[in-house]
Design a protein around this motif. Structure first.
Motif, mmCIF file in Angstrom:
data_model
loop_
_atom_site.group_PDB
_atom_site.id
_atom_site.type_symbol
_atom_site.label_atom_id
_atom_site.label_comp_id
_atom_site.label_asym_id
_atom_site.label_seq_id
_atom_site.Cartn_x
_atom_site.Cartn_y
_atom_site.Cartn_z
ATOM 1 N N THR A 174 0.823 -1.218 0.000
ATOM 2 C CA THR A 174 0.000 0.000 0.000
ATOM 3 C C THR A 174 0.853 1.261 0.000
ATOM 4 N N GLY A 175 2.055 1.175 -0.563
ATOM 5 C CA GLY A 175 2.869 2.378 -0.744
ATOM 6 C C GLY A 175 2.387 3.128 -1.977
ATOM 7 N N GLY A 226 1.374 0.907 -5.070
ATOM 8 C CA GLY A 226 0.123 0.170 -4.917
ATOM 9 C C GLY A 226 -1.088 1.081 -5.013
ATOM 10 N N GLY A 252 -1.923 -4.385 2.541
ATOM 11 C CA GLY A 252 -0.709 -3.797 3.120
ATOM 12 C C GLY A 252 -0.452 -4.367 4.495
ATOM 13 N N ARG A 302 6.782 7.216 2.459
ATOM 14 C CA ARG A 302 8.015 7.224 3.246
ATOM 15 C C ARG A 302 8.784 8.532 3.024
ATOM 16 N N THR A 332 3.707 -4.808 -5.385
ATOM 17 C CA THR A 332 4.307 -3.486 -5.115
ATOM 18 C C THR A 332 4.744 -3.464 -3.646
ATOM 19 N N ILE A 390 19.146 12.234 3.185
ATOM 20 C CA ILE A 390 17.807 12.825 3.306
ATOM 21 C C ILE A 390 17.388 12.965 4.778
HETATM 22 C C1 LIG Z 1 13.028 8.351 4.956
HETATM 23 C C2 LIG Z 1 12.839 8.148 3.477
HETATM 24 C C3 LIG Z 1 12.939 9.225 2.599
HETATM 25 C C4 LIG Z 1 12.806 9.033 1.231
HETATM 26 N N1 LIG Z 1 12.919 10.113 0.405
HETATM 27 C C5 LIG Z 1 12.840 9.942 -0.932
HETATM 28 C C6 LIG Z 1 12.986 11.047 -1.816
HETATM 29 O O1 LIG Z 1 13.216 12.184 -1.409
HETATM 30 N N2 LIG Z 1 12.863 10.809 -3.162
HETATM 31 C C7 LIG Z 1 12.590 9.568 -3.658
HETATM 32 O O2 LIG Z 1 12.491 9.415 -4.870
HETATM 33 N N3 LIG Z 1 12.457 8.506 -2.837
HETATM 34 C C8 LIG Z 1 12.568 8.661 -1.489
HETATM 35 N N4 LIG Z 1 12.436 7.587 -0.656
HETATM 36 C C9 LIG Z 1 12.183 6.262 -1.263
HETATM 37 C C10 LIG Z 1 10.687 6.123 -1.567
HETATM 38 O O3 LIG Z 1 9.974 6.262 -0.368
HETATM 39 C C11 LIG Z 1 10.427 4.784 -2.218
HETATM 40 O O4 LIG Z 1 11.078 4.768 -3.480
HETATM 41 C C12 LIG Z 1 8.916 4.550 -2.405
HETATM 42 O O5 LIG Z 1 8.284 4.456 -1.166
HETATM 43 C C13 LIG Z 1 8.678 3.281 -3.205
HETATM 44 O O6 LIG Z 1 7.313 3.031 -3.260
HETATM 45 P P1 LIG Z 1 6.729 1.547 -3.329
HETATM 46 O O7 LIG Z 1 5.254 1.698 -3.361
HETATM 47 O O8 LIG Z 1 7.419 0.797 -4.387
HETATM 48 O O9 LIG Z 1 7.192 0.845 -1.957
HETATM 49 P P2 LIG Z 1 6.873 1.186 -0.430
HETATM 50 O O10 LIG Z 1 6.569 2.623 -0.265
HETATM 51 O O11 LIG Z 1 7.999 0.616 0.346
HETATM 52 O O12 LIG Z 1 5.543 0.384 -0.133
HETATM 53 C C14 LIG Z 1 5.524 -1.023 -0.090
HETATM 54 C C15 LIG Z 1 4.476 -1.485 0.881
HETATM 55 O O13 LIG Z 1 4.328 -2.897 0.774
HETATM 56 C C16 LIG Z 1 4.261 -3.467 2.077
HETATM 57 N N5 LIG Z 1 4.638 -4.889 2.046
HETATM 58 C C17 LIG Z 1 5.897 -5.423 1.973
HETATM 59 N N6 LIG Z 1 5.849 -6.769 2.000
HETATM 60 C C18 LIG Z 1 4.530 -7.095 2.077
HETATM 61 C C19 LIG Z 1 3.834 -8.330 2.140
HETATM 62 N N7 LIG Z 1 4.481 -9.504 2.128
HETATM 63 N N8 LIG Z 1 2.473 -8.295 2.236
HETATM 64 C C20 LIG Z 1 1.803 -7.117 2.253
HETATM 65 N N9 LIG Z 1 2.415 -5.906 2.185
HETATM 66 C C21 LIG Z 1 3.763 -5.902 2.105
HETATM 67 C C22 LIG Z 1 5.245 -2.601 2.849
HETATM 68 O O14 LIG Z 1 5.085 -2.730 4.232
HETATM 69 C C23 LIG Z 1 4.856 -1.215 2.326
HETATM 70 O O15 LIG Z 1 3.785 -0.687 3.022
HETATM 71 C C24 LIG Z 1 12.547 7.747 0.713
HETATM 72 C C25 LIG Z 1 12.429 6.652 1.597
HETATM 73 C C26 LIG Z 1 12.584 6.855 2.963
HETATM 74 C C27 LIG Z 1 12.486 5.688 3.910
#
Ligand SMILES: Cc1cc2nc3c(=O)[nH]c(=O)nc-3n(C[C@H](O)[C@H](O)[C@H](O)COP(=O)(O)OP(=O)(O)OC[C@H]3O[C@@H](n4cnc5c(N)ncnc54)[C@H](O)[C@@H]3O)c2cc1C
Length: 417
Positions: free
Chosen positions: A8-9, A12, A32, A41, A104, A155
């Motif tokens: 649910t990031g 998703g 999520g 994040r 995701t 960051i």
């Molecule tokens: C402090 C911080 C600052 C950041 N700043 C930047 C920035 O300035 N610029 C930038 O480009 N990026 C930044 N990022 C990175 C950015 O947050 C990530 O690239 C982005 O969140 C990716 O999105 P996503 O949806 O792929 O994954 P995520 O946001 O990680 O979401 C994935 C979700 O899936 C869930 N999940 C995992 N495994 C399972 C499972 N087995 N079953 C169910 N759910 C599950 C996780 O718990 C999470 O909620 C930062 C990250 C952090 C931690």
């Protein structure tokens, strides 16, 4: 058609919304495992600095955003995916059948395997729960050791330093070594040091020891024994894919889910997007994990359209890092490290913390690094991403003054059109 989305990031959430837009009658389930409203994040540094409340990290406002979209939001962790029976098994026994599955699940922090690393006062800074733990652990004047000065490390520095005295240890010889040129890294480090951050580069923490009553953490930095109230680990992340063991979904050499340019995995009905994927590098064609939010957003929209039956292909992952450290903005795009036989131009203004370097191959800009540049940064990305051909006049102009990149982009793109 039942679409199940794990994670649910941002990837998703955006995908669920896009599928709903194109498929009003389909069933969409979003799962999520963090037991939080979907959040970003990226907003955590602002939460740590006290600039926003927790609700400011939420990806969507409104009491029933997902309900109104008819997206079923489930708190649960995918434990196993059976790609033959097309079913996701959640911890606790619930199972979800799917016609189309989107992965995701993002990435998870990794820590060096050293003695003491699992002490409760050694924290990560990845989830909302981590941010709460950091806030609880710190009091004004606390001594904080941050391990790692990569992208995430740089960051979070500002947010941490508002809560105590910050020392940063990095095993590389400079900050953001995998994102910036040496000159840019040096400038960023000098800027952060001027804001009170202490750095120990080319230095490794080999062990963490707690004192007798578990209040202080002792480490040796170089030859110096030092004491800290808390340690924050920013030593990298890896794709969260453990639930795919035995699923037949292909995992690449960097540990991410292998996707093609339509975000499809090796299985026709399974897609993946965001930090958990390993995709083609726009610049080099090699496969890599590009764990940044703009890519997660782009990939999720491509995946959603394909899942909704609208074939569309992505252009590949463009390396794109934009940092703001204590107000100093820096960025790098594309093949910022250059290429063999290529040319470059570099302008360094140490006094004013300004820097620009362009990497060229023949008549194209293929990479760029900047510090202290706020205006028209998007044009750097545009020049690289559109593979704009420079006329001899504009190439000569850029080699003389790279700050003319915006004019060069406009003129050459117009010429090409
Ligand atoms: C402090 C911080 C600052 C950041 N700043 C930047 C920035 O300035 N610029 C930038 O480009 N990026 C930044 N990022 C990175 C950015 O947050 C990530 O690239 C982005 O969140 C990716 O999105 P996503 O949806 O792929 O994954 P995520 O946001 O990680 O979401 C994935 C979700 O899936 C869930 N999940 C995992 N495994 C399972 C499972 N087995 N079953 C169910 N759910 C599950 C996780 O718990 C999470 O909620 C930062 C990250 C952090 C931690």
């Amino acid at each position: 058609m039942q679409h199940v989305i794990l994670g649910t990031g941002p990837a998703g959430v955006l995908a669920a919304e896009a599928i709903r837009k194109h498929k009003p009658a389909d069933t969409i389930v979003l799962v999520g495992d963090e037991n939080e409203p979907p959040y970003s994040r990226m907003a955590i540094p602002y939460l740590l600095a006290g600039d926003i409340a927790e609700s400011g990290t939420y990806l969507r406002g409104g009491r029933d955003h997902f309900g109104l979209l008819r997206v079923e939001l489930i708190d649960g962790r995918a434990e196993r995916v059976d790609t033959v029976a097309r079913t996701v098994h959640l911890t606790g026994g619930r199972s979800l059948p799917y016609d189309r599955l989107l992965l995701t699940t993002g990435s998870r922090p990794v820590r060096p395997r050293i003695p003491g690393i699992d002490h409760p006062k050694v924290l990560s800074c990845w989830t909302l729960e981590d941010a709460r733990a950091i806030a609880r652990a710190l009091r004004p004047g606390a001594r904080i050791l941050q391990m790692g000065a990569g992208f995430i490390g740089c960051i979070i520095m500002e947010g941490l330093s508002t809560r105590g005295r910050l020392t940063v240890v990095e095993m590389g010889d400079r900050v953001v070594p995998r994102m910036m040129t040496p000159a840019a890294s040096a400038m960023i480090q000098r800027w952060c040091a001027s804001k009170g951050v202490e750095f120990a580069t080319s230095t490794q923490v080999n062990a963490i020891e707690a004192d007798g009553d578990d209040k202080l953490l002792k480490v040796v930095l170089g030859k110096d024994p030092r004491e800290f109230d808390v340690i924050v680990c920013a030593t990298g992340v890896k794709p969260a894919v453990e639930y795919l063991k035995g699923s037949r979904v292909s995992i690449g050499p960097e540990g991410g889910i292998v996707v093609d340019l339509s975000m499809r995995t090796n299985l026709a009905e399974v897609y993946a997007a965001g930090d958990c994927t390993e995709a083609e590098d726009f610049s080099t064609g090699e496969s890599f994990v590009n764990a940044i939010q703009p890519d997660a957003a782009d990939q999720s929209l491509i995946a959603a359209l394909n899942m909704a039956g609208q074939p569309v292909a992505w252009r590949g992952a463009l390396r794109m890092n934009v940092l703001a450290t204590f107000g100093l903005v820096s960025s790098s795009f594309g093949q910022w490290w250059g290429t063999e036989g290529g040319e470059h131009v570099e302008v360094i203004d140490d006094m004013r913390f300004k820097y620009l370097r362009l990497e060229l191959q023949d008549d194209r800009v293929i990479g760029a690094t900047s510090v202290g540049l706020k205006d028209h940064v998007g044009a750097l990305r545009g020049l690289i991403q559109t593979r704009t051909r420079l006329t001899p006049h504009w190439k000569a102009t850029l080699m003389h003054d790279p700050h003319k990149f915006m004019d060069a982009y406009l003129a050459c793109a117009q010429d090409a059109a």
